[in-house]
Design a protein around this motif. Structure first.
Motif, PDB file in Angstrom:
ATOM      1  N   HIS A   1      24.319  93.294  64.005  1.00  0.00           N
ATOM      2  CA  HIS A   1      24.802  91.938  63.702  1.00  0.00           C
ATOM      3  C   HIS A   1      24.882  91.788  62.202  1.00  0.00           C
ATOM      4  N   LEU A   2      25.831  91.014  61.762  1.00  0.00           N
ATOM      5  CA  LEU A   2      25.893  90.664  60.347  1.00  0.00           C
ATOM      6  C   LEU A   2      25.922  89.149  60.272  1.00  0.00           C
TER       7      LEU A   2
ATOM      8  N   THR B   1      35.799  87.229  75.859  1.00  0.00           N
ATOM      9  CA  THR B   1      36.340  86.369  76.906  1.00  0.00           C
ATOM     10  C   THR B   1      37.812  86.078  76.620  1.00  0.00           C
TER      11      THR B   1
ATOM     12  N   LYS C   1      34.904  81.825  64.806  1.00  0.00           N
ATOM     13  CA  LYS C   1      35.533  83.097  65.174  1.00  0.00           C
ATOM     14  C   LYS C   1      36.690  82.842  66.146  1.00  0.00           C
TER      15      LYS C   1
ATOM     16  N   ASP D   1      35.795  90.655  62.610  1.00  0.00           N
ATOM     17  CA  ASP D   1      36.081  89.310  63.116  1.00  0.00           C
ATOM     18  C   ASP D   1      37.156  88.622  62.287  1.00  0.00           C
TER      19      ASP D   1
ATOM     20  N   ASN E   1      42.318  84.021  69.908  1.00  0.00           N
ATOM     21  CA  ASN E   1      42.387  82.781  70.686  1.00  0.00           C
ATOM     22  C   ASN E   1      43.481  81.911  70.087  1.00  0.00           C
TER      23      ASN E   1
ATOM     24  N   LYS F   1      35.922  88.429  58.586  1.00  0.00           N
ATOM     25  CA  LYS F   1      34.478  88.608  58.478  1.00  0.00           C
ATOM     26  C   LYS F   1      34.215  90.082  58.752  1.00  0.00           C
TER      27      LYS F   1
ATOM     28  N   ARG G   1      29.821  94.325  73.827  1.00  0.00           N
ATOM     29  CA  ARG G   1      29.661  92.887  74.053  1.00  0.00           C
ATOM     30  C   ARG G   1      30.907  92.370  74.775  1.00  0.00           C
ATOM     31  N   THR G   2      30.757  91.187  75.349  1.00  0.00           N
ATOM     32  CA  THR G   2      31.868  90.629  76.128  1.00  0.00           C
ATOM     33  C   THR G   2      32.854  89.909  75.218  1.00  0.00           C
TER      34      THR G   2
HETATM   35  N1  LIG Z   1      37.216  84.540  72.998  1.00  0.00           N
HETATM   36  C1  LIG Z   1      36.210  84.606  72.121  1.00  0.00           C
HETATM   37  N2  LIG Z   1      36.315  83.945  70.945  1.00  0.00           N
HETATM   38  C2  LIG Z   1      35.338  84.001  70.008  1.00  0.00           C
HETATM   39  N3  LIG Z   1      34.200  84.692  70.169  1.00  0.00           N
HETATM   40  C3  LIG Z   1      34.057  85.376  71.316  1.00  0.00           C
HETATM   41  C4  LIG Z   1      35.035  85.357  72.340  1.00  0.00           C
HETATM   42  N4  LIG Z   1      34.593  86.120  73.362  1.00  0.00           N
HETATM   43  C5  LIG Z   1      33.401  86.579  73.001  1.00  0.00           C
HETATM   44  N5  LIG Z   1      33.063  86.141  71.762  1.00  0.00           N
HETATM   45  C6  LIG Z   1      31.863  86.462  70.962  1.00  0.00           C
HETATM   46  O1  LIG Z   1      32.138  87.659  70.256  1.00  0.00           O
HETATM   47  C7  LIG Z   1      31.036  88.570  70.422  1.00  0.00           C
HETATM   48  C8  LIG Z   1      31.545  90.001  70.336  1.00  0.00           C
HETATM   49  O2  LIG Z   1      31.956  90.271  69.023  1.00  0.00           O
HETATM   50  P1  LIG Z   1      31.105  91.181  68.025  1.00  0.00           P
HETATM   51  O3  LIG Z   1      30.628  92.380  68.730  1.00  0.00           O
HETATM   52  O4  LIG Z   1      31.947  91.346  66.805  1.00  0.00           O
HETATM   53  O5  LIG Z   1      29.841  90.314  67.745  1.00  0.00           O
HETATM   54  P2  LIG Z   1      29.662  89.154  66.759  1.00  0.00           P
HETATM   55  O6  LIG Z   1      28.684  88.210  67.388  1.00  0.00           O
HETATM   56  O7  LIG Z   1      30.981  88.609  66.318  1.00  0.00           O
HETATM   57  O8  LIG Z   1      29.022  90.006  65.600  1.00  0.00           O
HETATM   58  P3  LIG Z   1      28.190  89.501  64.364  1.00  0.00           P
HETATM   59  O9  LIG Z   1      26.838  89.092  64.843  1.00  0.00           O
HETATM   60  O10 LIG Z   1      28.132  90.675  63.471  1.00  0.00           O
HETATM   61  O11 LIG Z   1      28.986  88.356  63.827  1.00  0.00           O
HETATM   62  C9  LIG Z   1      30.470  88.212  71.771  1.00  0.00           C
HETATM   63  O12 LIG Z   1      29.127  88.607  71.868  1.00  0.00           O
HETATM   64  C10 LIG Z   1      30.629  86.703  71.810  1.00  0.00           C
HETATM   65  O13 LIG Z   1      29.560  86.083  71.150  1.00  0.00           O
END
Ligand SMILES: Nc1ncnc2c1ncn2[C@@H]1O[C@H](COP(=O)(O)OP(=O)(O)OP(=O)(O)O)[C@@H](O)[C@H]1O
Ligand SMILES: O=C(O)CCCC[C@@H]1SC[C@@H]2NC(=O)N[C@@H]21
Length: 301
Positions: free
Chosen positions: A297-298, A96, A160, A149, A184, A145, A93-94
């Motif tokens: 995902h959680l 940013t 997050k 996270d 961040n 988390k 996943r990205t």
């Molecule tokens: N700078 C950022 N700050 C916060 N969140 C970000 C940032 N950049 C990307 N993300 C989010 O974080 C995700 C990647 O983290 P991860 O793979 O842990 O998924 P997640 O959505 O946190 O997982 P889960 O669904 O289990 O909570 C991205 O898909 C995006 O939604």
């Protein structure tokens, strides 16, 4: 220094063109660059772990860069970036990472004497160490988390503000883990990359100089890693299990773990097992342990 308060009618106002397109409300003076020299001086000490390879103005991903040189570099190599253009999270996943908005770095660890099946604790260890380092340097409370996270509270809502990406790298005697950490720091409301994101600034921390944060997180990581290693990676013997459990916002909550193949496990997250898996007490009275590598995902239910 703090970001400008609303109402702000300047062209850089967060209430300007909209969340995705608004430029930073921070001026360059308020977002000073990292100081590579002082970071190196602060982190280098006799018998210390870290070697700061570089502070890059911009790169794709510090994890990708460090993984590419993992066989040649000694453990303790640190690569820092002011900005990432292809930052990655779990499952590709990205992540940013706009310029000077946070701390974005990767470290190379090679805990060769620790049984490899315990290396799965490293991202959890990094979460505890990052939370400790941020709390010491900025007085900001973060929650973990599971699995990777870091959350802050903004206006009573969990958001997050950071994440950890652990990837195996190297091979044979040089096998190791690249641990990438992104937090961040100064991101303002109009700059958030996704709904649900937050930053230390939005959580009330008055931080613009990111050097002390980085130093503090790396010191804390060195301490925790040293303890874990000395305990042969046993998370109970070095109190990592205890620390993670104490800081983990997931435990005690009802969660839905989405697994590959559209399988889900729903129930109360009750504990971590000795492998760092999340134990979920399911409705039927059973218990299921899910591993970080398996969870797509959680979600809190
Ligand atoms: N700078 C950022 N700050 C916060 N969140 C970000 C940032 N950049 C990307 N993300 C989010 O974080 C995700 C990647 O983290 P991860 O793979 O842990 O998924 P997640 O959505 O946190 O997982 P889960 O669904 O289990 O909570 C991205 O898909 C995006 O939604
Ligand atoms: O939330 C996640 O899934 C993990 C985010 C990890 C981001 C950090 S920033 C430094 C390092 N380089 C990357 O490309 N990712 C990690």
């Amino acid at each position: 220094m703090t970001p400008p308060k609303s109402p702000d009618t300047s062209p850089n106002s967060p209430s300007g063109p909209g969340p995705d397109s608004s430029p930073s409300p921070w001026s360059d003076l308020e977002r000073p660059p990292l100081n590579a020299g002082s970071l190196r001086r602060a982190l280098i000490r006799p018998g210390g772990l870290w070697t700061v390879l570089d502070v890059l103005p911009s790169t794709g991903s510090t994890n990708t860069d460090l993984a590419a040189r993992a066989v040649d570099d000694a453990e303790g190599a640190v690569l820092i970036a002011e900005e990432q253009t292809s930052g990655r999270g779990r499952l590709e996943r990205t992540w940013t990472a706009p310029a000077r908005s946070g701390i974005f770095f990767s470290v190379l660890l090679k805990p060769s004497e620790v049984p490899a099946e315990r290396w799965g604790w490293l991202p959890l260890l990094a979460g505890v160490a990052t939370a400790t380092g941020l709390s010491r340097a900025a007085g900001v409370d973060t929650a973990l988390k599971w699995p990777n996270d870091l959350l802050v509270t903004v206006d009573g809502e969990e958001r997050k503000a950071g994440g950890i990406l652990a990837e195996r790298a190297g091979a044979g005697d040089e096998a190791g883990v690249v641990l990438g950490i992104g937090v961040n720091v100064t991101l303002a409301a109009g700059e958030l990359p996704v709904p649900g994101a937050g930053s230390l600034a939005l959580a009330g921390a008055q931080v613009t100089d990111r050097d002390p944060l980085l130093r503090s997180v790396l010191r804390s990581l060195e301490e925790w890693y040293g303890e874990w290693r000395a305990a042969d990676g046993d998370p109970s013997a070095c109190r990592l299990l205890e620390a993670y459990t104490a800081g983990c916002a997931t435990l005690g909550r009802r969660v839905r773990a989405e697994l590959p193949g559209e399988r889900t496990v729903v129930g109360e997250a009750t504990a971590l097992d000795t492998d760092g898996r999340l134990v979920i007490a399911t409705e039927g009275g059973g218990r299921e342990a899910v591993g970080a590598g398996d969870v797509v995902h959680l979600r809190a239910e």
